[in-house]
Design a protein around this motif. Structure first.
Motif, short mmCIF file in Angstrom:
data_model
loop_
_atom_site.label_atom_id
_atom_site.label_comp_id
_atom_site.label_asym_id
_atom_site.label_seq_id
_atom_site.Cartn_x
_atom_site.Cartn_y
_atom_site.Cartn_z
N ILE A 111 27.59 16.82 14.13
CA ILE A 111 28.73 17.12 14.99
C ILE A 111 28.34 17.19 16.47
O ILE A 111 28.99 16.55 17.32
CB ILE A 111 29.43 18.43 14.55
N PRO A 112 27.27 17.94 16.84
CA PRO A 112 26.86 17.93 18.25
C PRO A 112 26.50 16.53 18.75
O PRO A 112 26.78 16.20 19.91
CB PRO A 112 25.64 18.85 18.26
N ILE A 144 27.80 13.60 17.71
CA ILE A 144 29.03 12.83 17.90
C ILE A 144 29.74 13.27 19.19
O ILE A 144 30.16 12.43 19.99
CB ILE A 144 29.98 12.99 16.69
N ILE A 145 29.84 14.57 19.40
CA ILE A 145 30.53 15.08 20.58
C ILE A 145 29.83 14.65 21.87
O ILE A 145 30.46 14.20 22.83
CB ILE A 145 30.64 16.62 20.52
N SER A 146 28.51 14.78 21.88
CA SER A 146 27.76 14.44 23.08
C SER A 146 27.69 12.93 23.30
O SER A 146 27.67 12.46 24.44
CB SER A 146 26.33 15.01 23.00
N LEU A 203 41.78 9.74 17.92
CA LEU A 203 40.83 10.74 17.42
C LEU A 203 40.18 10.28 16.12
O LEU A 203 38.96 10.37 15.96
CB LEU A 203 41.57 12.07 17.21
N GLY A 212 31.65 11.63 24.06
CA GLY A 212 32.00 12.27 25.31
C GLY A 212 33.26 11.78 25.98
O GLY A 212 34.36 11.81 25.42
N THR A 272 37.55 7.40 16.54
CA THR A 272 36.24 7.87 16.97
C THR A 272 35.51 8.61 15.86
O THR A 272 34.33 8.36 15.60
CB THR A 272 36.40 8.81 18.18
N ALA A 273 36.24 9.51 15.17
CA ALA A 273 35.61 10.31 14.12
C ALA A 273 35.12 9.45 12.98
O ALA A 273 33.96 9.58 12.52
CB ALA A 273 36.60 11.36 13.61
N LYS A 311 19.51 16.03 17.09
CA LYS A 311 20.75 16.79 17.01
C LYS A 311 21.36 16.66 15.62
O LYS A 311 21.18 15.66 14.94
CB LYS A 311 21.76 16.30 18.06
N ALA A 352 35.68 8.94 24.30
CA ALA A 352 36.70 9.36 23.33
C ALA A 352 37.87 10.03 24.04
O ALA A 352 39.03 9.82 23.67
CB ALA A 352 36.09 10.30 22.30
N LEU A 353 37.58 10.84 25.05
CA LEU A 353 38.64 11.54 25.78
C LEU A 353 39.57 10.55 26.46
O LEU A 353 40.80 10.69 26.40
CB LEU A 353 38.01 12.48 26.81
#
Length: 210
Positions: A165-166, A168-170, A135, A173, A138-139, A162, A176-177
């Motif tokens: 935060i949006p 990075i998340i998109s 985590l 995706g 990635t962050a 964007k 990272a998971l």
């Protein structure tokens, strides 16, 4: 914080983990490219170093990964397409973006393991440390990308208007998971084996104050 000792065990573990990072960095084994990003297995040796050698050991292997990651920007090992572009934009910033997040990741992972192992025990702490290592990797990587290169045309094109935060998340995706799942499972399993082999010691509990 437990002090780091350059004894025979530590040097052997550092050498072994460095070799694993080198194999992962310089061969396709450790990198799964998906678009401009890469799912990397190099965070696993960082997590293992953090649980077995503490914050300093984690930082050392994290730094090794950071250096190899920077070399990949020049096609040494598995080429990083994003890294090559960032080097062309600003070479010193590209080095910082590749090196510092990984070193910091390893150091903090070591602290997390030491803290969590006192609360939950070593085995559970190994799984939690593996998850946190992935985590944070990635962050830190993405935050440093935005902080150092956010004003460039390249990153602005990736962000497409964007906020941070949006974006990075998109952007990360599934990558990272997958990294978090793999790192959690492998680190937990390896950490438990090292603990069983008495290569990791349970944290010392403070005597109760009367």
């Amino acid at each position: 914080m437990k002090s780091f000792k350059f004894d025979a065990k530590s040097m052997v573990l550092l050498g072994l983990l460095t070799a694993i990072v080198a194999v992962f960095s310089f061969t396709p084994i450790g990198s799964i490219p998906i678009g401009p990003l890469v799912i990397t297995l190099n965070i696993i040796p960082i997590a293992i170093a953090a649980i077995s050698l503490g914050p300093v050991g984690g930082a050392i292997i994290g730094g090794v990964f950071g250096i190899f990651s920077f070399l990949q920007c020049f096609g040494i090992g598995v080429l990083s397409g994003m890294g090559a572009i960032l080097v062309d934009i600003n070479l010193p910033f590209a080095f910082i973006q590749r090196f510092v997040p990984r070193l910091l990741d390893g150091f903090l992972a070591g602290l997390i393991f030491q803290w969590v192992s006192k609360l939950t025990g070593v085995r559970i702490a190994c799984f939690i440390t593996g998850f946190c290592t992935a985590l944070m990797n990635t962050a830190f990587f993405m935050l440093s990308l935005v902080f150092l290169f956010g004003n460039t045309e390249y990153v602005q094109g990736l962000m497409k208007g964007k906020s941070v935060i949006p974006f990075i998340i998109s952007f990360v995706g599934v990558n990272a998971l997958v990294e978090m799942i793999v790192c959690t499972i492998v680190t937990g399993a390896v950490g438990a084996a090292l603990f069983q082999a008495k290569l990791i010691k349970a944290p010392e509990k403070k005597a109760a104050v009367r």
